[in-house]
Scaffold this motif. Structure first.
Motif, short mmCIF file in Angstrom:
data_model
loop_
_atom_site.label_atom_id
_atom_site.label_comp_id
_atom_site.label_asym_id
_atom_site.label_seq_id
_atom_site.Cartn_x
_atom_site.Cartn_y
_atom_site.Cartn_z
N LYS A 30 -5.64 22.55 6.31
CA LYS A 30 -6.66 22.36 5.28
C LYS A 30 -6.31 21.22 4.32
O LYS A 30 -7.15 20.79 3.55
CB LYS A 30 -6.87 23.66 4.52
N ILE A 31 -5.05 20.79 4.33
CA ILE A 31 -4.68 19.66 3.49
C ILE A 31 -4.36 18.45 4.37
O ILE A 31 -3.69 17.52 3.94
CB ILE A 31 -3.49 20.01 2.58
N ASN A 32 -4.81 18.50 5.61
CA ASN A 32 -4.50 17.44 6.57
C ASN A 32 -5.18 16.14 6.16
O ASN A 32 -6.38 16.12 5.87
CB ASN A 32 -4.98 17.86 7.96
N PRO A 75 0.83 -1.20 0.00
CA PRO A 75 0.00 0.00 0.00
C PRO A 75 0.87 1.26 0.00
O PRO A 75 2.09 1.19 0.20
CB PRO A 75 -0.79 -0.12 1.31
N ALA A 76 0.25 2.39 -0.22
CA ALA A 76 0.95 3.67 -0.21
C ALA A 76 0.12 4.68 0.58
O ALA A 76 -1.09 4.52 0.74
CB ALA A 76 1.15 4.18 -1.64
N ILE A 77 0.80 5.70 1.08
CA ILE A 77 0.11 6.83 1.71
C ILE A 77 0.18 8.00 0.74
O ILE A 77 1.26 8.42 0.33
CB ILE A 77 0.74 7.22 3.06
N ALA A 78 -0.98 8.53 0.38
CA ALA A 78 -1.05 9.65 -0.57
C ALA A 78 -1.40 10.92 0.18
O ALA A 78 -2.32 10.94 1.01
CB ALA A 78 -2.10 9.37 -1.66
N ALA A 79 -0.67 12.00 -0.11
CA ALA A 79 -0.91 13.29 0.53
C ALA A 79 -1.38 14.30 -0.51
O ALA A 79 -0.96 14.26 -1.67
CB ALA A 79 0.36 13.79 1.20
N ILE A 80 -2.22 15.22 -0.07
CA ILE A 80 -2.66 16.33 -0.91
C ILE A 80 -1.65 17.46 -0.75
O ILE A 80 -1.32 17.85 0.37
CB ILE A 80 -4.06 16.84 -0.53
N TRP A 81 -1.15 18.00 -1.85
CA TRP A 81 -0.05 18.95 -1.82
C TRP A 81 -0.48 20.28 -2.43
O TRP A 81 -0.92 20.33 -3.58
CB TRP A 81 1.12 18.40 -2.64
N PRO A 82 -0.39 21.39 -1.70
CA PRO A 82 -0.73 22.69 -2.30
C PRO A 82 0.33 23.12 -3.31
O PRO A 82 1.53 22.97 -3.06
CB PRO A 82 -0.75 23.64 -1.09
N THR A 83 -0.10 23.61 -4.45
CA THR A 83 0.83 24.02 -5.50
C THR A 83 0.42 25.39 -6.03
O THR A 83 -0.63 25.93 -5.69
CB THR A 83 0.82 23.02 -6.67
N ILE A 84 1.28 25.92 -6.90
CA ILE A 84 0.97 27.21 -7.52
C ILE A 84 -0.29 27.11 -8.37
O ILE A 84 -1.09 28.05 -8.44
CB ILE A 84 2.17 27.66 -8.39
#
Length: 355
Positions: A284-286, A126-135
């Motif tokens: 907010k991206i937690n 399995p993998a852990i996916a994170a939401i990443w803020p970008t430009i």
């Protein structure tokens, strides 16, 4: 209605953050109910202070809570079948809930999730996916800590999982996918990364647009929708980004309070600074989504506040509402139907996860 199982004892603050976080979610998502697992003497007083949460929740008492410093093996021995974390995961396996949310010990949560839910057929890890803020907005980065080191087949699995999540979260028909590397040239990087890139290019899945290699600065630029790497480098990148965001915030705070003129300037530019703070707000991206399992588990940061925990719950809600598991299975089947050299199905996944 969507039912979400909650490990109320997870994280640094337990029910004192979890229940207020659920209050924020209830105010925004009326089609939710919760199965809350935890010590009744700790959770019930918080529910009494938040009657709107209590009205849509069922509290299940659990004597055992996994500690934040427990080793995964220790958590499995002491918490299997009886801890709030285990029971919250089991609720997903049994079909009582569609997704599990916990702010608890990451290693223990992953170990219990793998043991209970099992990996999907043909997914090795399995993998852990994170939401990443970008430009450009937001991207998905995986793996950020579940698998240290990965071969070419596992990187391809991560690409498939991440693309399916992007389709569910961003509503993009063909999300762009890039492999994190030390350069964009095809001759650079480790052999596993080069092999994975070649296979993704050869198969040319219609559910993703393989971009090629990306570098570290491409993550913040938002060059692609999904950045694929193994867990060691992914976790370092994640922690570095979070630390840099806090560092910049401290620099700005110190600079704006240094002189009277600076404080006046801050007042005049407060709107701009508020927008910057909102962009850099990690709460907010937690939430990291465990991908590749026969069920959805979302890991919230252990030190989060109620707004951060609410963000993790809403991320899980979106994954269920947009049928993440179905999308992953479609993408896996599509890839393996076109794979030049099919892999043997893992016995553990076929026997347990494929049920």
């Amino acid at each position: 209605m969507i039912t979400i199982s909650i490990d109320a004892m997870g994280g640094d603050h337990g029910p004192s953050v979890v229940i207020p976080g659920l209050q924020k979610v209830v105010e925004r998502r009326p089609d939710l109910r919760f199965l809350i697992f935890g010590r009744e003497d700790s959770v019930a007083p918080e529910l009494a202070r938040h009657p709107r949460v209590a009205a849509v929740s069922e509290l299940v008492h659990c004597d055992v809570a996994v500690r934040m410093d427990d080793k995964p093996s220790q958590a499995l021995r002491q918490g299997r079948w009886k801890s709030s974390m285990w029971k919250a995961i089991e609720a997903v396996k049994s079909g009582q809930a569609e997704v599990c949310i916990s702010a608890g010990n990451t290693g223990a949560l992953m170990a219990m999730s793998k043991f209970s839910l099992r990996t999907m057929a043909s997914i090795e890890r399995p993998a852990i996916a994170a939401i990443w803020p970008t430009i450009r907005g937001e991207s998905i980065v995986l793996d950020v800590g579940a698998t240290i080191g990965a071969d070419s087949h596992q990187l391809i699995d991560f690409a498939i999982l991440g693309a399916a999540m992007a389709r569910a979260l961003f509503q993009v028909e063909r999300p762009t996918v890039g492999l994190l590397n030390v350069g964009v040239e095809e001759i650079k990087g480790q052999e596993e990364v080069r092999e994975a890139g070649q296979m993704l290019r050869d198969v040319a899945l219609k559910t993703m647009d393989y971009h090629g290699f990306v570098e570290g600065d491409d993550i913040g630029k938002g060059t692609v929708d999904v950045v694929v790497t193994e867990g060691f480098s992914g976790n370092i990148a994640l922690k570095s980004a979070e630390g840099t965001a806090r560092q910049i915030s401290e620099y700005l705070r110190a600079a704006m309070s240094r002189t009277l003129l600076a404080r006046i300037g801050y007042v005049l530019a407060k709107g701009a600074f508020d927008r910057l703070r909102e962009k850099m707000d990690v709460r907010k991206i937690n939430g990291g989504v465990f991908l590749g399992l026969n069920g959805i588990v979302v890991k919230s940061h252990g030190g989060t506040d109620d707004e951060g925990f609410a963000a993790a719950v809403e991320l899980g809600y979106d994954m269920v509402r947009n049928r993440l598991i179905d999308k992953i299975r479609v993408d896996i089947d599509l890839f393996h139907s076109r794979e030049p050299h099919p892999r043997p199905v893992m016995e553990d996944a076929a026997a347990e996860g494929g049920k």
